[in-house]
Enzyme design. Sequence first.
Site, PDB file in Angstrom:
ATOM      1  N   ASP A 254     -35.419 108.330   7.090  1.00 48.50           N
ATOM      2  CA  ASP A 254     -36.650 108.702   6.421  1.00 48.50           C
ATOM      3  C   ASP A 254     -37.665 107.581   6.552  1.00 48.50           C
ATOM      4  OD1 ASP A 254     -34.774 110.344   3.957  1.00 48.50           O
ATOM      5  OD2 ASP A 254     -36.207 111.292   5.297  1.00 48.50           O
TER       6      ASP A 254
ATOM      7  N   ASN B   3     -40.302 119.319   4.520  1.00 48.30           N
ATOM      8  CA  ASN B   3     -39.155 118.567   4.027  1.00 48.30           C
ATOM      9  C   ASN B   3     -38.372 117.967   5.188  1.00 48.30           C
ATOM     10  OD1 ASN B   3     -38.077 121.507   4.397  1.00 48.30           O
ATOM     11  ND2 ASN B   3     -36.227 120.244   4.291  1.00 48.30           N
ATOM     12  N   CYS B   4     -37.636 116.898   4.889  1.00 49.74           N
ATOM     13  CA  CYS B   4     -36.674 116.343   5.831  1.00 49.74           C
ATOM     14  C   CYS B   4     -35.298 116.539   5.210  1.00 49.74           C
ATOM     15  CB  CYS B   4     -36.972 114.881   6.127  1.00 49.74           C
ATOM     16  SG  CYS B   4     -36.804 113.806   4.693  1.00 49.74           S
ATOM     17  N   MET B   5     -34.342 115.681   5.550  1.00 48.58           N
ATOM     18  CA  MET B   5     -32.987 115.857   5.045  1.00 48.58           C
ATOM     19  C   MET B   5     -32.880 115.670   3.539  1.00 48.58           C
ATOM     20  SD  MET B   5     -30.781 116.805   7.223  1.00 48.58           S
ATOM     21  CE  MET B   5     -29.288 116.324   6.358  1.00 48.58           C
TER      22      MET B   5
END
Length: 510
Positions: free
Chosen positions: A4, A41-43
């Site tokens: 991130d 969104n990411c993880m």
Amino acid sequence: MAPDPPDAPDDGPRGEGGRGAGAAALLPLLGGAGNLTSVTNCMTRLRVTVRDPSAVRRDELRALPGVLGIVGDGTALQIVLGPGAVAKVAPELARHVEAATAAGATPRTATPETVTAETVTPEHVTAEALAERGAALRAERKARNATPVKEFLRRIAQIFVPLIPALIGCGIVAGLAGLLSNLHWLPALAPALTACASGFMSLIAVFVGYNTAKEFGGTPVLGGAVAAIIVFPGVDRVSAFGEKLVPGQGGVLGALAAALLAAHVERWCRRRVPEALDVLVTPTVTVLVAGLVTLYGLMYAAGAVATAVGRFADWLLANGGAAAGFVLGGLFLPLVMLGLHQALIPIHTTLIQQQGSTVLLPILAMAGAGQVGAALALYVRLSHNTSVRRTIRSAMPAGLLGIGEPLIYGVSLPLGRPFATACVGGAFGGAFVGLLAQLGDTVGSTAIGPSGWALFPLLQGGHGPVRAVAVYGMGLLVGYAAGFVATYAFGLSRRSLRELNADHPAENSG
């Protein structure tokens, strides 16, 4: 740790597990649907862009159960929810925003926060005060780190982050297929599982090309079309630099370069081709020019680079695994802080595509172990500061699963020394894993993204998955122990320990 962006949160972690942080609960605290212009969104993070930052009720947002931390300032905001939870919340929140946009909703207003880092005094060293210090550090670092190189690395990371769920899923399926084959169980099922796991990896260049064009202002499908040339079986009839090309040569690096070139060619055509001919000429010129350059230059060059990356990784661990692990494990947290860790994402992906796993990720994951050990030491040392101890308790499950931001930005970084001692823990954990790799017990990860305990299902090694899990698990224990001892002994000065352990009646009463 998950790949991130390296921003520190404005606020410390709050909440437990994933309860309470649904779209319905988040929406009013973000100023309503009309205050949001984008939701992605990411993880682990929900990324939103707001029209009016003052409408965001940060205090209530960080107190919401399930919110592990808040990152960003101004109009760009990232809410750390953790894996799984963010994948459920983001689409629901996006639907609210789309509905509000269609209805022409307007953002509501709120009173902006007035607490700053300057208001923190030794008499009020609580979790909230540490969070404010973290915000001040972030603002200073953001001003120093806003460079073109780091912005470019951030955009490169954005190409690969959307691919992480597929890498994880396919990696676990591949591990299951390998386990069945080694144990000679269900022989008819193993080939089917291998096909499920390998399909995505055989075409990952196309997905990289698609995302590259999208990120750099081109038409995504044209980027994917040019990148598809790399995996087309017929390229073995083409020669470049006196050698026959091999399907897949250049891998993700070649796909990235090809799609980046395609985006530039496309933008050049858009500016010069008349509108009446644009629909015919621009796609044709883009595919033709970028495709030929890919065949007669980029595939060969990217293939040479990818081969060099794999050989260097093998050589590094075989000849200096302990030293390399010590350096990589110790420096990874500072690399994250500087944003330079994002340069490793294409390297990880190249190793996975080329060798089936990345041997670097298990070593780098030791940085998170050092952070967990440091947090545990602070929990023991700060026996009278219930506010900070509560923050550590709420963030520890996420830390064990490899989501280190709440502990880093809510506790160790604002305190200063514990961040450095956490790096010491990561260095010793990395040295342990590197040493065993040097002795022949190499451990690799079949996907990027997870870290900590979440990496266990994705591990493989030269002596089987069970041994790989054992080596990695022992490395985590070394990282925990080294981070704990270093922080317990050197993480707090006598003055800091006295100030942080001062009784806080308001806090203790709760």
